[in-house]
Design a protein around this motif. Structure first.
Motif, mmCIF file in Angstrom:
data_model
loop_
_atom_site.group_PDB
_atom_site.id
_atom_site.type_symbol
_atom_site.label_atom_id
_atom_site.label_comp_id
_atom_site.label_asym_id
_atom_site.label_seq_id
_atom_site.Cartn_x
_atom_site.Cartn_y
_atom_site.Cartn_z
ATOM 1 N N UNK A 1 -22.725 -28.303 -8.641
ATOM 2 C CA UNK A 1 -24.034 -28.571 -9.244
ATOM 3 C C UNK A 1 -23.900 -28.781 -10.750
ATOM 4 N N UNK A 2 -23.076 -27.960 -11.406
ATOM 5 C CA UNK A 2 -22.908 -28.085 -12.858
ATOM 6 C C UNK A 2 -22.244 -29.406 -13.223
ATOM 7 N N UNK A 3 -21.282 -29.867 -12.406
ATOM 8 C CA UNK A 3 -20.644 -31.158 -12.659
ATOM 9 C C UNK A 3 -21.663 -32.290 -12.584
ATOM 10 N N UNK A 4 -22.536 -32.215 -11.582
ATOM 11 C CA UNK A 4 -23.555 -33.250 -11.423
ATOM 12 C C UNK A 4 -24.505 -33.266 -12.603
ATOM 13 N N UNK A 5 -24.939 -32.074 -13.033
ATOM 14 C CA UNK A 5 -25.864 -31.978 -14.168
ATOM 15 C C UNK A 5 -25.196 -32.447 -15.459
ATOM 16 N N UNK A 6 -23.884 -32.233 -15.567
ATOM 17 C CA UNK A 6 -23.178 -32.586 -16.798
ATOM 18 C C UNK A 6 -23.061 -34.088 -16.978
ATOM 19 N N UNK A 7 -22.635 -34.805 -15.940
ATOM 20 C CA UNK A 7 -22.251 -36.204 -16.113
ATOM 21 C C UNK A 7 -23.251 -37.206 -15.553
ATOM 22 N N UNK A 8 -23.999 -36.838 -14.511
ATOM 23 C CA UNK A 8 -24.912 -37.800 -13.890
ATOM 24 C C UNK A 8 -25.987 -38.313 -14.849
ATOM 25 N N UNK A 9 -26.644 -37.445 -15.661
ATOM 26 C CA UNK A 9 -27.682 -37.967 -16.567
ATOM 27 C C UNK A 9 -27.167 -39.012 -17.544
ATOM 28 N N UNK A 10 -25.972 -38.802 -18.114
ATOM 29 C CA UNK A 10 -25.418 -39.794 -19.041
ATOM 30 C C UNK A 10 -25.100 -41.105 -18.324
ATOM 31 N N UNK A 11 -24.517 -41.029 -17.128
ATOM 32 C CA UNK A 11 -24.177 -42.243 -16.396
ATOM 33 C C UNK A 11 -25.433 -43.019 -16.014
ATOM 34 N N UNK A 12 -26.455 -42.309 -15.512
ATOM 35 C CA UNK A 12 -27.708 -42.966 -15.115
ATOM 36 C C UNK A 12 -28.393 -43.599 -16.326
ATOM 37 N N UNK A 13 -28.443 -42.843 -17.431
ATOM 38 C CA UNK A 13 -29.085 -43.374 -18.635
ATOM 39 C C UNK A 13 -28.337 -44.584 -19.167
ATOM 40 N N UNK A 14 -26.996 -44.519 -19.154
ATOM 41 C CA UNK A 14 -26.207 -45.635 -19.659
ATOM 42 C C UNK A 14 -26.422 -46.913 -18.864
ATOM 43 N N UNK A 15 -26.365 -46.822 -17.541
ATOM 44 C CA UNK A 15 -26.569 -48.013 -16.719
ATOM 45 C C UNK A 15 -28.012 -48.514 -16.816
ATOM 46 N N UNK A 16 -28.970 -47.602 -17.003
ATOM 47 C CA UNK A 16 -30.367 -48.022 -17.175
ATOM 48 C C UNK A 16 -30.536 -48.816 -18.465
#
Length: 278
Positions: free
Chosen positions: A220-235
């Motif tokens: 869960x912590x890995x997902x919270x750490x990296x997913x927001x940056x990846x989603x925001x970047x591609x958006x």
């Protein structure tokens, strides 16, 4: 924020010296990371080096991760200096490689180590000697140093699109890589293996439950750490709108999630009693 943990502002906004409410929020998060991240990781480092935990050999990846986290926390302090000393603006840009590559790489090494220990114990014992860990960490530090120079080159070239594409793809690939091994560990832990009778089987099930929840928290912590940056970047790449407000939630998630690994280690070492799971 003009120079934050990850500088994804446009060249126009980077020349603006006005500090707004979002900047104060990010400054607070960076300050918390420095004030609590440095002593926490230094304490973890001290426990590993003094042999209080499982020893340097078995915790070598965690030792290197703690060093990387200390450098990252110091970089959070350095990221605040360009507000007052403009000539230092390139230093935090160079140290971005620690954030983009250093932390994810060492976390990946820890995930692979746990995966081998649970799913392939024979292979784990074969590569258990310290020299293999030293080789892996040396390669990881070389890659991290190359990432630092690449980040500095991109910033000097003022190629914002290349910067966002690099870190978004970087985070996405490393996230999938870590999640693959973490999910495989969770599946292996849920399978009931042969055990003893009575007390021995109960102790084995208790240890498996603790390991399961430990890996679940890590996932869960890995997902919270990296997913927001990846989603925001591609958006941002798809919409073409690069506003600083988009990055603040991802930046805060990344900063605060950095405390998970050292806290879990302190809990395993018996230094934290309030963190409880079955």
């Amino acid at each position: 924020m003009n120079n934050s943990t990850l500088n994804f502002t446009t060249p126009e906004t980077s020349t603006n010296s006005t500090v707004g409410p979002l900047d104060y929020i990010e400054i607070s998060a960076l300050s918390i990371s420095f004030l609590f991240g440095v002593p926490t990781n230094v304490y973890v480092l001290w426990l590993i080096l003094t042999g209080t935990g499982s020893g340097v050999a078995s915790e070598f990846f965690m030792l290197n991760l703690s060093v990387c986290e200390i450098c990252t926390s110091l970089n959070n302090l350095v990221s605040l200096l360009p507000f007052y000393v403009a000539s230092l603006k390139l230093l935090p840009m160079f140290l971005q490689g620690l954030i983009l590559t250093g932390r994810p790489l060492f976390q990946c090494l820890i995930c692979v180590e746990h995966y081998l220990a649970v799913v392939h114990p024979v292979t784990f014992l074969k590569y258990k000697p310290l020299r293999y860990r030293v080789i892996c960490c040396a390669v990881a530090w070389i890659i991290t140093l190359g990432s630092c120079f690449y980040c500095l080159f991109i910033v000097i070239a003022q190629n914002t699109q290349a910067e966002i594409s690099f870190f978004s793809t970087h985070f996405l690939l490393l996230t999938f890589f870590q999640l693959f091994f973490l999910v495989a560990i969770l599946r292996a832990l849920k399978q009931s293996g042969p055990g003893g009778r009575g007390r021995e089987r109960e102790e084995e099930n208790h240890m498996k439950r603790r390991a399961f929840y430990l890996i679940l928290i890590t996932t869960v912590s890995m997902t919270i750490t990296y997913a927001p940056y990846a989603i925001t970047g591609f958006s941002v790449l798809l919409t073409g709108q690069n506003t600083h407000i988009y990055w603040v939630p991802a930046s805060i998630c990344y900063i605060l999630a950095g405390f998970v690994q050292p806290i879990l280690y302190l809990h395993r070492a018996g230094n934290i009693s309030w963190l409880c799971y079955p």
